[in-house]
Structures are given as structure tokens and as C-alpha cells.
Design an enzyme around this catalytic site. Structure first.
Site, short mmCIF file in Angstrom:
data_model
loop_
_atom_site.label_atom_id
_atom_site.label_comp_id
_atom_site.label_asym_id
_atom_site.label_seq_id
_atom_site.Cartn_x
_atom_site.Cartn_y
_atom_site.Cartn_z
N LYS A 178 0.85 -1.19 0.00
CA LYS A 178 0.00 0.00 0.00
C LYS A 178 0.89 1.24 0.00
O LYS A 178 1.53 1.56 1.00
CB LYS A 178 -0.93 0.06 1.23
CG LYS A 178 -2.00 1.12 1.02
CD LYS A 178 -2.53 1.75 2.26
CE LYS A 178 -1.71 2.84 2.85
NZ LYS A 178 -1.59 4.08 2.04
N GLU A 253 10.88 1.62 9.40
CA GLU A 253 11.87 2.64 9.02
C GLU A 253 11.18 3.97 9.27
O GLU A 253 10.27 4.35 8.54
CB GLU A 253 12.23 2.51 7.54
CG GLU A 253 12.94 1.23 7.16
CD GLU A 253 14.38 1.17 7.63
OE1 GLU A 253 14.88 2.16 8.17
OE2 GLU A 253 15.00 0.11 7.47
N CYS A 287 14.15 11.18 5.29
CA CYS A 287 14.27 10.71 6.66
C CYS A 287 15.68 10.94 7.19
O CYS A 287 15.88 11.07 8.40
CB CYS A 287 13.91 9.24 6.72
SG CYS A 287 14.82 8.25 5.53
N GLU A 388 11.11 16.17 14.25
CA GLU A 388 11.36 16.08 12.81
C GLU A 388 10.47 17.07 12.06
O GLU A 388 9.25 17.02 12.17
CB GLU A 388 11.08 14.66 12.32
CG GLU A 388 11.45 14.47 10.87
CD GLU A 388 11.09 13.09 10.34
OE1 GLU A 388 9.94 12.64 10.55
OE2 GLU A 388 11.95 12.46 9.69
P1 NAD Z 1 3.07 8.57 7.33
O1 NAD Z 1 3.44 7.81 8.54
O2 NAD Z 1 2.03 9.61 7.41
O3 NAD Z 1 2.57 7.57 6.19
C1 NAD Z 1 3.38 6.50 5.74
C2 NAD Z 1 2.49 5.40 5.22
O4 NAD Z 1 1.78 4.84 6.32
C3 NAD Z 1 1.43 5.86 4.22
O5 NAD Z 1 1.28 4.88 3.22
C4 NAD Z 1 0.18 5.95 5.07
O6 NAD Z 1 -1.00 5.80 4.34
C5 NAD Z 1 0.41 4.78 6.01
N1 NAD Z 1 -0.33 4.85 7.27
C6 NAD Z 1 -0.62 5.94 8.01
N2 NAD Z 1 -1.36 5.59 9.08
C7 NAD Z 1 -1.52 4.24 9.02
C8 NAD Z 1 -2.21 3.28 9.83
N3 NAD Z 1 -2.90 3.64 10.92
N4 NAD Z 1 -2.16 1.99 9.47
C9 NAD Z 1 -1.49 1.62 8.38
N5 NAD Z 1 -0.85 2.47 7.55
C10 NAD Z 1 -0.86 3.76 7.87
O7 NAD Z 1 4.44 9.13 6.74
P2 NAD Z 1 4.64 10.08 5.48
O8 NAD Z 1 4.22 11.46 5.89
O9 NAD Z 1 4.05 9.46 4.28
O10 NAD Z 1 6.22 10.03 5.31
C11 NAD Z 1 7.09 10.85 5.98
C12 NAD Z 1 7.73 10.11 7.15
O11 NAD Z 1 8.38 8.94 6.69
C13 NAD Z 1 8.78 10.93 7.83
O12 NAD Z 1 8.66 10.85 9.23
C14 NAD Z 1 10.08 10.27 7.40
O13 NAD Z 1 11.15 10.45 8.27
C15 NAD Z 1 9.67 8.86 7.26
N6 NAD Z 1 10.58 8.14 6.36
C16 NAD Z 1 11.45 7.22 6.88
C17 NAD Z 1 12.35 6.57 6.05
C18 NAD Z 1 13.33 5.56 6.59
O14 NAD Z 1 13.83 4.76 5.80
N7 NAD Z 1 13.63 5.55 7.88
C19 NAD Z 1 12.35 6.84 4.70
C20 NAD Z 1 11.46 7.78 4.20
C21 NAD Z 1 10.56 8.41 5.05
#
Ligand code: NAD
Length: 495
Positions: A178, A253, A287, A388
Site C-alpha cells: 500500500k 523505518e 528521513c 522532525e
Molecule cells: P506517514 O506515517 O504519514 O505515512 C506512511 C504510510 O503509512 C502511508 O502509506 C500511510 O497511508 C500509512 N499509514 C498511516 N497511518 C496508518 C495506519 N494507521 N495503518 C497503516 N498504515 C498507515 O508518513 P509520510 O508522511 O508518508 O512520510 C514521511 C515520514 O516517513 C517521515 O517521518 C520520514 O522520516 C519517514 N521516512 C522514513 C524513512 C526511513 O527509511 N527511515 C524513509 C522515508 C521516510
């Protein structure tokens, strides 16, 4: 008004709409305008996708394939991806507004993960155990986990999917992914490439939708063995809790607040570029952003001047132009969050030496742009140093000596990455040992590879992606016992 493109999910090798028929719009961050509709998947769609993945796991061509055949297929997928990298990169830009100058290359480079893990697929060996029982032959097998779920964020959809997918397929799992609701297009287009590479139907499935609906249904589905999640810490923690109820394996991650530590003995020009790449590349939406710049006191003022001079040359504007260096923010909530942190920095008493506002430049059109921003006089206790931001907002924190630098570097709940800039070999070796982060770069920043494990210390996550050892997280070990005895001994005692 141009008609919107209609995107469809990919389940069991077929394109389909959500069972509910509902959709939402995907917006182009440079214009703020909708360009496509995306199916709003829910529990029923997840059920169908998981059922397709479960079927592919136990019947048809996939389970019958040798690891060597799986490896060939993965390498073919790498070729197909490399051939389509430019097209996929453009789709990502359309969805997330990051730069074509980066996304095209990044998508091209993603192919390497399929080559690497394709090569690893037939090198996973079990062992014959020197078992302490007579007349017994005991060996181990590494087997796939089963149906695995992947949840990805909006900042680098194909790369971050690839870090999970290449290794999961090499291990023989079947997959339901997803993508973020903000950036579903490239993952949906990628499904065509998986098909072109010859993967049997049901091995790879894509459902689209919101986290609280499609995401939640995937995380709680009883037939999903593992959830590999990349995203924010808040949703990651929630996903971990929900997956725990089903005793699923989980990898996370998550976010970061990475220290980029500049010592007085460094090569200043290189360190300035390293600081820029740490925070302004990808509009700070990574990230691994080096969002806390720790600068030794004796070079602090000179360094900040050089940094600001360089940052001021950054060209903002159309992300589809190869000349643009800082693009728009990907989503409206993220744009508002960054502007909110600029207010927080002001309230906390940080001194803004560059930016600090939304960008109001003609070349930025109607996009969601913020000015590249630098705060000095930041104390590591301030929210701007602890939380962040996920945007082009840099906090500069002075330090006296190595001890203080390490103390500040580690005084944060995250531990994803860190940078160290020095020409002293002792520091280059000793400081990385003491910094609590999954990746430490010395005299470089923002480098990743399929060969190097990637993941977080502390609240930046669980598990590692990339590197050989990653495959163990996608397999489970079975011990097989064969008796060669002519007689079964006393059945009432443990053998
Ligand atoms: P987010 O957590 O809002 O969403 C990430 C994914 O999780 C999306 O597909 C979203 O639909 C899904 N999601 C959200 N709530 C959920 C739930 N209750 N159940 C299941 N899935 C759910 O993050 P974002 O805003 O899309 O991305 C930015 C974040 O990602 C930042 O904090 C960044 O640091 C992190 N990030 C981490 C890495 C890494 O490798 N460590 C890499 C890229 C981004």
C-alpha cells in the site's frame, strides 16, 4: 479543464477499482492541481489482494520455482525498471514534486537492488546439523514468511518499496503493497513492470487508499505474516501496536533528527556542501535529513556565512526542470507543518539567518514552496532541534569539543543517521563509534547502497533494509528431523 487520469489498483494480475467505487484525487505539488484519481481501497480490497497473494504463495508457478529461477526473474525486473526509469521518475515528480534531476537517477539506481538480491536468491543455504542423537539426520531449511504487507511513504515511493520488495521476492514471499495516498501512481505503474518481468499473477499486488482504511486493514489482516513499514514515527508506533495483536513480524523505518557534525579541522568547502545536501536536497523531505548542524565554535560564524552564501544560490521552481535545486513541499499538511515549525522556532528564540517564511517567488507558481531556512543560536532542547520537521529547515547548534558534540548528537529520541566532517583520522574513527545512529557518514552525506544495511537506532525504527543480512528478516527457519533407526524407542519420554 483537462480530464483526470484514472488510476486503478492491481490485484491478482488484474487492474481494478475499489470495491466501494470511491476515489480520491492526486495533486501535482508544483501547481496544486489534481491530475489523477486514485481508488480509495478498504478492507474488502485488502481481503482480495491478500487472498490473491496467498493463492500465489501455495499454488501455480511461484512456489514451484527454484531460487535460481526467482533470481533470474528479479534481475529481469531490474532490467525492465532501468529501461522505464525516466518514465517512472516523471510520475514520481508529478505526485511528490521532488526533482526530476534526482528522481530519474534514483529510479534508475533502484534497479541495482533487484540485481543484488536476485544474485542472493540462490545463496541462502540451510545446514546439516551435527545432532547429538544416534540414527538421526537433522537439517535446516530457510523458507519464506508467506504473504507480506508493505506500507510506503510519499517521499521516495519506488526506492523505498524496492528496499523491501527485492529482498522479499528473493526470499520467495508474495506481496501486498500500500503506497502513500499522496503518491500512488509510480507504484501502480511499477506493477506493469513486474508483469513484464514475468512474475506470476498474485505475487505482487497493489492496493491504494488511506492509512486508516486500507493501511489498517493490511496491518490487521490475519493472513499477513509481516508488515514492513516506512513512514512517520507516530503512524509507525500505531502500526507496531496493531501488528503485535496478530503476532506479526514488523520492520519499521521511521523518522530522524540527524546530527551533521562539523569539526574545526574539516575541509570547509566540502563540509558546506555536505550540510547543504543534508538539508536542502529533496527540499529536506528525507528521513536522513541532517537537520541538526553541529558546528565547532571556532569556525561557527565563518561556516554559517559560507553556508548561507551557498544556500542562497539554490534555484527554486519547476521540479520538472533539470536546473531546479529546491522544489515544492509534497503535501498541503506537510507545508502547513513546516510553516508551523517556523513559528515554533521564533517562539523558542532561535535566530533566523535565512528564509523562515513561505516562498513568494514568481518561479514557484502556485506550488507549496517554503524558503530554505537556517536558524542559528539553537539550543538542543528546543523543539526545532528535537522534532522532525521534514522540510528545508536547518538548526545550527554550536559545540566546544568532541565530548560536547557527541553528547548533543545523541541527545534526541531518534537515531537514523549522522554526518562527521573532519580531517583528523582519530576523530573519523572514534566519533562514529559513539554516535547512536544506524548510518554514520564521514566526510560525505546522504549516500545509500544495496550493499549497506540501513535502519534506525532508538525511535528511528526496527530492523535493517539492504545488505546481505536483510534477507534473514524475510525468511523463517525450519528444522527437519529424519530418523534412520529401525525401531521407535519409548514413546513416553522426550527424545
Ligand atoms: P506517514 O506515517 O504519514 O505515512 C506512511 C504510510 O503509512 C502511508 O502509506 C500511510 O497511508 C500509512 N499509514 C498511516 N497511518 C496508518 C495506519 N494507521 N495503518 C497503516 N498504515 C498507515 O508518513 P509520510 O508522511 O508518508 O512520510 C514521511 C515520514 O516517513 C517521515 O517521518 C520520514 O522520516 C519517514 N521516512 C522514513 C524513512 C526511513 O527509511 N527511515 C524513509 C522515508 C521516510
Amino acid at each position: 479543464m483537462a480530464e483526470l487520469e484514472k488510476l486503478q489498483m492491481y490485484i491478482g494480475g488484474q487492474r481494478c477499482d475499489a470495491a466501494s467505487g470511491e476515489t480520491f484525487e492526486s495533486l501535482y505539488p508544483f501547481t496544486g492541481k489534481a491530475w489523477a484519481t486514485v481508488p480509495r481501497g478498504g478492507a474488502e480490497d485488502v481481503d482480495r489482494a491478500v487472498a490473491a497473494a496467498k493463492k500465489a504463495l501455495t499454488s501455480g508457478d511461484w512456489p514451484a520455482m527454484t531460487p535460481t529461477q526467482r533470481g533470474h526473474m528479479l534481475r529481469k525486473l531490474g532490467d525492465v525498471l532501468a529501461k522505464n526509469a525516466e518514465r517512472l521518475g516523471k510520475l514520481e515528480v508529478q505526485d511528490n514534486g521532488k526533482l526530476i534531476a534526482e528522481m530519474g537517477l534514483q529510479t534508475q539506481y533502484s534497479a541495482q537492488w533487484y540485481y543484488y538480491f536476485g544474485g542472493l536468491a540462490d545463496k541462502i543455504e540451510g545446514s546439516v546439523l551435527p545432532i547429538d542423537k544416534p540414527d538421526t539426520f537433522t537439517y535446516t531449511r530457510s523458507e519464506p514468511l508467506g504473504v507480506v504487507g508493505m506500507i510506503t511513504p510519499w517521499n521516495s515511493p519506488i526506492l523505498l518499496l524496492t528496499w523491501k520488495l527485492a529482498v522479499a521476492l528473493a526470499a520467495g514471499n508474495t506481496v501486498v503493497v500500500k503506497p502513500s495516498e499522496f503518491t500512488s501512481a509510480s507504484t501502480l505503474a511499477f506493477a506493469d513492470l513486474v508483469e513484464e518481468a514475468g512474475f506470476p499473477e498474485g505475487v505482487f499486488n497493489v492496493i491504494t487508499g488511506y492509512g486508516a482504511e486500507a493501511g489498517e486493514a493490511l496491518v490487521t489482516h490475519p493472513d499477513v505474516a509481516k508488515i514492513a513499514f516506512t513512514g512517520g514515527s507516530k503512524s509507525g508506533t500505531h502500526v507496531y501496536e496493531r501488528a503485535a495483536a496478530g503476532l506479526k513480524k514488523v520492520s519499521l523505518e521511521l523518522g530522524g533528527k540527524s546530527p551533521n557534525i562539523v569539526f574545526g579541522d574539516c575541509n570547509l568547502e566540502n563540509a558546506v556542501k555536505g550540510a547543504i545536501s543534508g538539508i536542502f536536497a529533496a527540499t529536506g523531505q528525507t528521513c536522513i535529513a541532517g537537520s541538526r548542524l553541529l558546528v565547532q565554535e571556532n569556525i561557527h560564524d565563518e561556516f554559517v556565512d559560507k553556508l548561507v552564501d551557498f544556500a542562497k544560490t539554490a534555484q527554486m521552481g519547476d521540479p520538472m526542470s533539470m536546473d531546479t535545486q529546491v522544489g515544492p513541499v509534497t503535501t498541503i499538511p506537510q507545508y502547513e507543518k513546516i510553516l508551523g515549525y517556523m513559528d515554533v522556532a521564533k517562539e523558542d528564540g532561535a535566530e533566523c539567518v535565512m528564509g523562515g517564511t513561505k516562498a513568494d517567488r514568481p518561479e514557484c507558481g502556485d506550488g507549496w514552496f517554503v524558503e530554505p531556512t537556517v536558524y542559528t543560536g539553537v539550543n538542543n532542547k528546543m523543539r526545532i532541534a528535537q522534532e522532525e520537521v521534514f522540510g528545508p529547515v536547518l538548526s545550527v547548534i554550536p559545540f566546544k569539543d568532541d565530548e560536547e558534540a557527541i553528547e548533543i548528537a545523541n541527545d534526541v529520541e531518534f537515531g537514523l543517521a549522522a554526518g562527521v566532517w573532519t580531517s583528523d583520522i582519530r576523530r573519523a574513527i572514534e566519533v562514529p563509534k559513539r554516535v547512536q545512529a544506524g548510518t554514520v557518514w564521514v566526510n560525505t552525506y546522504r549516500a545509500v547502497s544495496f550493499v549497506a544495511p540501513f535502519g534506525g537506532y532508538k525511535k528511528s525504527g526496527l530492523g535493517r533494509e539492504s545488505g546481505q543480512a536483510a534477507i534473514e528478516d524475510w525468511m523463517q527457519t525450519k528444522a527437519v528431523w529424519i530418523s534412520t533407526s529401525m525401531e521407535t524407542p519409548n514413546p513416553f519420554v522426550l527424545r
